[in-house]
Design a protein around this motif. Structure first.
Motif, PDB file in Angstrom:
ATOM      1  N   LEU A   1      -2.953   5.929  33.440  1.00  0.00           N
ATOM      2  CA  LEU A   1      -3.480   7.294  33.499  1.00  0.00           C
ATOM      3  C   LEU A   1      -2.377   8.319  33.262  1.00  0.00           C
ATOM      4  N   PHE A   2      -1.169   8.024  33.704  1.00  0.00           N
ATOM      5  CA  PHE A   2      -0.044   8.934  33.486  1.00  0.00           C
ATOM      6  C   PHE A   2       0.161   9.179  31.991  1.00  0.00           C
ATOM      7  N   ARG A   3      -0.018   8.144  31.193  1.00  0.00           N
ATOM      8  CA  ARG A   3       0.167   8.242  29.743  1.00  0.00           C
ATOM      9  C   ARG A   3      -1.097   8.695  29.005  1.00  0.00           C
ATOM     10  N   PHE A   4      -2.223   8.638  29.662  1.00  0.00           N
ATOM     11  CA  PHE A   4      -3.511   8.772  28.978  1.00  0.00           C
ATOM     12  C   PHE A   4      -3.667  10.077  28.201  1.00  0.00           C
ATOM     13  N   ASP A   5      -3.564  11.211  28.862  1.00  0.00           N
ATOM     14  CA  ASP A   5      -3.823  12.492  28.202  1.00  0.00           C
ATOM     15  C   ASP A   5      -2.753  12.847  27.170  1.00  0.00           C
ATOM     16  N   GLU A   6      -1.509  12.593  27.518  1.00  0.00           N
ATOM     17  CA  GLU A   6      -0.398  13.033  26.674  1.00  0.00           C
ATOM     18  C   GLU A   6      -0.107  12.084  25.509  1.00  0.00           C
ATOM     19  N   VAL A   7      -0.499  10.813  25.646  1.00  0.00           N
ATOM     20  CA  VAL A   7      -0.196   9.838  24.595  1.00  0.00           C
ATOM     21  C   VAL A   7      -1.461   9.170  24.067  1.00  0.00           C
ATOM     22  N   TYR A   8      -2.157   8.443  24.913  1.00  0.00           N
ATOM     23  CA  TYR A   8      -3.267   7.611  24.435  1.00  0.00           C
ATOM     24  C   TYR A   8      -4.381   8.420  23.782  1.00  0.00           C
ATOM     25  N   ALA A   9      -4.718   9.571  24.344  1.00  0.00           N
ATOM     26  CA  ALA A   9      -5.800  10.378  23.781  1.00  0.00           C
ATOM     27  C   ALA A   9      -5.491  10.783  22.342  1.00  0.00           C
ATOM     28  N   PHE A  10      -4.224  11.026  22.044  1.00  0.00           N
ATOM     29  CA  PHE A  10      -3.807  11.384  20.686  1.00  0.00           C
ATOM     30  C   PHE A  10      -3.562  10.135  19.841  1.00  0.00           C
ATOM     31  N   TYR A  11      -2.707   9.287  20.348  1.00  0.00           N
ATOM     32  CA  TYR A  11      -2.183   8.162  19.570  1.00  0.00           C
ATOM     33  C   TYR A  11      -3.252   7.126  19.253  1.00  0.00           C
ATOM     34  N   PHE A  12      -4.073   6.808  20.266  1.00  0.00           N
ATOM     35  CA  PHE A  12      -5.099   5.778  20.092  1.00  0.00           C
ATOM     36  C   PHE A  12      -6.495   6.375  19.920  1.00  0.00           C
TER      37      PHE A  12
ATOM     38  N   ASN B   1      -9.994  10.050  23.090  1.00  0.00           N
ATOM     39  CA  ASN B   1     -10.083  11.386  23.666  1.00  0.00           C
ATOM     40  C   ASN B   1     -11.475  11.761  24.180  1.00  0.00           C
ATOM     41  N   ALA B   2     -12.313  10.786  24.459  1.00  0.00           N
ATOM     42  CA  ALA B   2     -13.633  11.093  25.009  1.00  0.00           C
ATOM     43  C   ALA B   2     -13.548  11.543  26.467  1.00  0.00           C
ATOM     44  N   ARG B   3     -12.466  11.215  27.130  1.00  0.00           N
ATOM     45  CA  ARG B   3     -12.209  11.626  28.511  1.00  0.00           C
ATOM     46  C   ARG B   3     -10.749  12.049  28.612  1.00  0.00           C
ATOM     47  N   LEU B   4     -10.467  12.951  29.562  1.00  0.00           N
ATOM     48  CA  LEU B   4      -9.085  13.322  29.874  1.00  0.00           C
ATOM     49  C   LEU B   4      -8.923  13.346  31.385  1.00  0.00           C
ATOM     50  N   VAL B   5      -7.803  12.871  31.865  1.00  0.00           N
ATOM     51  CA  VAL B   5      -7.518  12.898  33.298  1.00  0.00           C
ATOM     52  C   VAL B   5      -7.520  14.342  33.806  1.00  0.00           C
ATOM     53  N   LEU B   6      -6.955  15.255  33.036  1.00  0.00           N
ATOM     54  CA  LEU B   6      -6.916  16.668  33.440  1.00  0.00           C
ATOM     55  C   LEU B   6      -8.307  17.248  33.674  1.00  0.00           C
ATOM     56  N   LEU B   7      -9.317  16.678  33.050  1.00  0.00           N
ATOM     57  CA  LEU B   7     -10.690  17.177  33.188  1.00  0.00           C
ATOM     58  C   LEU B   7     -11.543  16.321  34.108  1.00  0.00           C
ATOM     59  N   THR B   8     -10.910  15.375  34.789  1.00  0.00           N
ATOM     60  CA  THR B   8     -11.612  14.488  35.719  1.00  0.00           C
ATOM     61  C   THR B   8     -10.962  14.655  37.092  1.00  0.00           C
ATOM     62  N   PRO B   9     -11.479  15.572  37.917  1.00  0.00           N
ATOM     63  CA  PRO B   9     -10.797  15.920  39.175  1.00  0.00           C
ATOM     64  C   PRO B   9     -10.429  14.733  40.058  1.00  0.00           C
ATOM     65  N   VAL B  10     -11.295  13.750  40.195  1.00  0.00           N
ATOM     66  CA  VAL B  10     -10.990  12.621  41.078  1.00  0.00           C
ATOM     67  C   VAL B  10      -9.797  11.818  40.548  1.00  0.00           C
ATOM     68  N   LEU B  11      -9.706  11.617  39.249  1.00  0.00           N
ATOM     69  CA  LEU B  11      -8.579  10.870  38.688  1.00  0.00           C
ATOM     70  C   LEU B  11      -7.300  11.695  38.680  1.00  0.00           C
ATOM     71  N   LEU B  12      -7.424  12.987  38.479  1.00  0.00           N
ATOM     72  CA  LEU B  12      -6.243  13.852  38.547  1.00  0.00           C
ATOM     73  C   LEU B  12      -5.661  13.843  39.953  1.00  0.00           C
TER      74      LEU B  12
ATOM     75  N   LYS C   1       0.866  19.511  36.368  1.00  0.00           N
ATOM     76  CA  LYS C   1      -0.372  19.426  37.155  1.00  0.00           C
ATOM     77  C   LYS C   1      -0.249  18.398  38.280  1.00  0.00           C
ATOM     78  N   LEU C   2       0.568  17.374  38.081  1.00  0.00           N
ATOM     79  CA  LEU C   2       0.743  16.343  39.106  1.00  0.00           C
ATOM     80  C   LEU C   2       1.504  16.858  40.318  1.00  0.00           C
ATOM     81  N   LYS C   3       2.188  17.957  40.185  1.00  0.00           N
ATOM     82  CA  LYS C   3       2.964  18.523  41.289  1.00  0.00           C
ATOM     83  C   LYS C   3       2.125  19.396  42.206  1.00  0.00           C
ATOM     84  N   GLU C   4       0.880  19.650  41.816  1.00  0.00           N
ATOM     85  CA  GLU C   4      -0.017  20.485  42.628  1.00  0.00           C
ATOM     86  C   GLU C   4      -0.587  19.681  43.791  1.00  0.00           C
TER      87      GLU C   4
END
Length: 122
Positions: A39-50, A53-64, A111-114
């Motif tokens: 999940l740490f890599r998901f939004d910044e790498v996997y969503a683009f690279y692979f 992008n149907a989901r983003l951790v930043l937009l999923t409050p429970v996973l964030l 966002k992880l520091k919040e």
């Protein structure tokens, strides 16, 4: 397709973590660490690279909040270098990224520091 399967599993993790603090209950396990690094890599790498992008951790409050919980544990953030991760992924495969362009990203680490309230789930 693979993206549909990733989305299905992503939603399963979110549903599980809405009910409990960690994957196996109230105690962190190796499975949580493995999910966190994904999940740490998901939004910044996997969503683009692979193109997952149907989901983003930043937009999923429970996973964030789950990621915040683990990231804020003693010593974890010291092992997380998003710039190194992005540079590696986006510069390693010239056939996928000819000019080794590294996206600026969405500011996931900030966002992880919040604050989060995952500890109240115990």
């Amino acid at each position: 397709t693979a993206c549909i399967e990733v989305t299905r599993i992503y939603d399963e993790f979110a549903a599980t973590l809405e009910k409990q603090r960690f994957l196996s209950g109230n105690s962190i396990s190796e499975a949580d660490i493995r999910l966190f690094v994904t999940l740490f890599r998901f939004d910044e790498v996997y969503a683009f690279y692979f193109k997952t992008n149907a989901r983003l951790v930043l937009l999923t409050p429970v996973l964030l909040d789950y990621c915040r919980d683990i990231y804020q544990m003693h010593g974890v953030s010291d092992t997380c270098d998003m710039e190194q991760i992005k540079t590696h992924f986006f510069s390693s495969h010239a056939e996928l990224n000819t000019f080794s362009i590294v996206p600026r990203g969405l500011g996931f680490v900030n966002k992880l520091k919040e604050p989060h309230d995952r500890a109240s789930m115990e």
